[in-house]
Design a protein around this motif. Structure first.
Motif, PDB file in Angstrom:
ATOM      1  N   ASP A   1      62.208  59.542  85.096  1.00 43.88           N
ATOM      2  CA  ASP A   1      63.231  60.260  85.834  1.00 43.88           C
ATOM      3  C   ASP A   1      63.897  59.362  86.527  1.00 43.88           C
ATOM      4  N   PHE A   2      65.222  59.986  86.887  1.00 48.89           N
ATOM      5  CA  PHE A   2      66.253  59.330  87.672  1.00 48.89           C
ATOM      6  C   PHE A   2      66.815  60.085  88.599  1.00 48.89           C
TER       7      PHE A   2
ATOM      8  N   TYR B   1      67.054  63.445  85.661  1.00 47.24           N
ATOM      9  CA  TYR B   1      66.987  63.609  84.149  1.00 47.24           C
ATOM     10  C   TYR B   1      67.074  65.063  83.837  1.00 47.24           C
ATOM     11  N   SER B   2      66.184  65.852  84.394  1.00 47.35           N
ATOM     12  CA  SER B   2      66.280  67.115  84.276  1.00 47.35           C
ATOM     13  C   SER B   2      67.338  68.026  84.027  1.00 47.35           C
ATOM     14  N   ASP B   3      68.173  67.472  84.937  1.00 50.79           N
ATOM     15  CA  ASP B   3      69.562  68.192  84.833  1.00 50.79           C
ATOM     16  C   ASP B   3      70.376  67.852  83.608  1.00 50.79           C
ATOM     17  N   VAL B   4      70.143  66.719  82.901  1.00 50.92           N
ATOM     18  CA  VAL B   4      71.149  66.217  81.812  1.00 50.92           C
ATOM     19  C   VAL B   4      70.132  66.379  80.545  1.00 50.92           C
ATOM     20  N   ARG B   5      69.197  66.881  80.554  1.00 53.74           N
ATOM     21  CA  ARG B   5      68.253  66.964  79.347  1.00 53.74           C
ATOM     22  C   ARG B   5      68.664  68.074  78.473  1.00 53.74           C
ATOM     23  N   GLY B   6      68.435  68.071  77.191  1.00 53.39           N
ATOM     24  CA  GLY B   6      69.158  69.146  76.468  1.00 53.39           C
ATOM     25  C   GLY B   6      67.983  69.980  75.966  1.00 53.39           C
ATOM     26  N   GLU B   7      68.141  71.183  75.544  1.00 60.91           N
ATOM     27  CA  GLU B   7      67.219  72.138  74.979  1.00 60.91           C
ATOM     28  C   GLU B   7      66.378  71.579  73.669  1.00 60.91           C
TER      29      GLU B   7
ATOM     30  N   LEU C   1      69.894  62.201  74.714  1.00 55.93           N
ATOM     31  CA  LEU C   1      70.056  60.816  74.561  1.00 55.93           C
ATOM     32  C   LEU C   1      70.417  60.135  75.962  1.00 55.93           C
ATOM     33  N   VAL C   2      69.762  59.261  76.084  1.00 51.19           N
ATOM     34  CA  VAL C   2      70.105  58.428  77.270  1.00 51.19           C
ATOM     35  C   VAL C   2      70.771  56.880  76.643  1.00 51.19           C
TER      36      VAL C   2
ATOM     37  N   PHE D   1      87.367  54.724  83.726  1.00 57.09           N
ATOM     38  CA  PHE D   1      86.821  54.617  82.398  1.00 57.09           C
ATOM     39  C   PHE D   1      86.218  55.779  81.795  1.00 57.09           C
ATOM     40  N   ALA D   2      85.527  56.497  82.497  1.00 53.80           N
ATOM     41  CA  ALA D   2      85.168  57.725  81.901  1.00 53.80           C
ATOM     42  C   ALA D   2      86.351  58.662  81.515  1.00 53.80           C
ATOM     43  N   TYR D   3      87.218  58.766  82.432  1.00 50.40           N
ATOM     44  CA  TYR D   3      88.472  59.661  82.290  1.00 50.40           C
ATOM     45  C   TYR D   3      89.315  59.021  81.097  1.00 50.40           C
ATOM     46  N   GLU D   4      89.550  57.701  81.109  1.00 50.30           N
ATOM     47  CA  GLU D   4      90.430  57.197  80.111  1.00 50.30           C
ATOM     48  C   GLU D   4      89.480  57.541  78.440  1.00 50.30           C
ATOM     49  N   ASN D   5      88.607  57.246  78.350  1.00 50.53           N
ATOM     50  CA  ASN D   5      87.701  57.504  77.122  1.00 50.53           C
ATOM     51  C   ASN D   5      87.340  59.037  76.829  1.00 50.53           C
ATOM     52  N   ASN D   6      87.628  59.881  77.814  1.00 47.44           N
ATOM     53  CA  ASN D   6      87.402  61.441  77.637  1.00 47.44           C
ATOM     54  C   ASN D   6      85.908  61.500  77.257  1.00 47.44           C
ATOM     55  N   PHE D   7      85.052  61.303  78.330  1.00 52.66           N
ATOM     56  CA  PHE D   7      83.642  61.378  78.358  1.00 52.66           C
ATOM     57  C   PHE D   7      83.653  62.865  78.690  1.00 52.66           C
ATOM     58  N   GLU D   8      82.751  63.645  78.080  1.00 56.14           N
ATOM     59  CA  GLU D   8      82.302  65.043  78.364  1.00 56.14           C
ATOM     60  C   GLU D   8      80.862  65.008  78.685  1.00 56.14           C
ATOM     61  N   PHE D   9      80.352  63.999  79.260  1.00 59.68           N
ATOM     62  CA  PHE D   9      79.191  63.816  79.457  1.00 59.68           C
ATOM     63  C   PHE D   9      79.238  63.093  80.953  1.00 59.68           C
ATOM     64  N   PRO D  10      77.978  63.166  81.530  1.00 59.10           N
ATOM     65  CA  PRO D  10      77.875  62.138  82.715  1.00 59.10           C
ATOM     66  C   PRO D  10      77.656  60.682  82.653  1.00 59.10           C
TER      67      PRO D  10
END
Length: 185
Positions: A17-18, A32-38, A42-43, A96-105
């Motif tokens: 967890d984190f 971790y539970s906030d980002v986990r997929g159904e 992938l971390v 960096f996240a904005y410039e590279n179009n991250f759609e994930f945290p």
């Protein structure tokens, strides 16, 4: 450019967890539970300045876009010492996240405790957990490295994610990722 291999956390390990701050546009904290997929999670351990990360960045974004809509949770974490390496600091992570179009945290690990819990050693370093949060894949994206002439495909990681999604056996003989070492305090 230093070449460091993944330490290869034991398959079957439960996802550590984190609780870390997101450096994308949302700027909130995630467990971790906030980002986990159904269907799986992938971390990824990455950073802003590593040439190995820059080499695979477009494929990382494609993988995230391809698989998050299929029920795979995606998260990236930077654990580098931002005092000695200010280019990996949280403010620049946002850009960096904005410039590279991250759609994930894109989360910041200032104490490096999360990297230690995952036994992360390099950037990029990939960890895939199934829907029970059990580690089923860790290692490389594919065989492509900066300057080796092998085109990016994401084949190793994509094959593992497909295995999670379609309940296929994932080969336990996995190759370590190779990249820049995590910049420890």
């Amino acid at each position: 450019m230093a070449r460091t291999e993944s330490t290869m956390l034991a398959l079957g390990t439960k996802a550590p967890d984190f609780y870390l701050n997101d450096r994308t546009s949302e700027m909130k904290n995630f467990h971790y539970s906030d980002v986990r997929g159904e269907k799986g999670t992938l971390v990824m351990f990455i950073c802003n300045h590593c040439p190995f990360v820059h080499h695979v960045l477009d494929e990382i974004v494609r993988i995230a876009n391809d698989y998050r809509v299929q029920g795979i949770g995606i998260v990236a974490i930077s654990s580098n010492d931002s005092v000695k390496y200010p280019q990996d600091g949280p403010e620049l992570m946002t850009a960096f996240a904005y410039e590279n179009n991250f759609e994930f945290p894109y989360l910041f690990d200032p104490t490096q405790e999360v990297a230690k819990a995952y036994q992360a050693a390099c950037t990029p370093d990939f960890y895939l957990f199934n829907q029970e949060d059990v580690l089923v894949y860790r290692g490389q994206l594919d065989d492509s490295r900066p300057g080796n002439g092998i085109p990016l495909s994401g084949s190793d990681l994509r094959g593992a994610i497909d295995g999670v999604l379609y309940n296929r056996v994932i080969n336990p003989n996995q190759k370590p990722s190779i990249g820049c070492n995590i910049k420890w305090k």
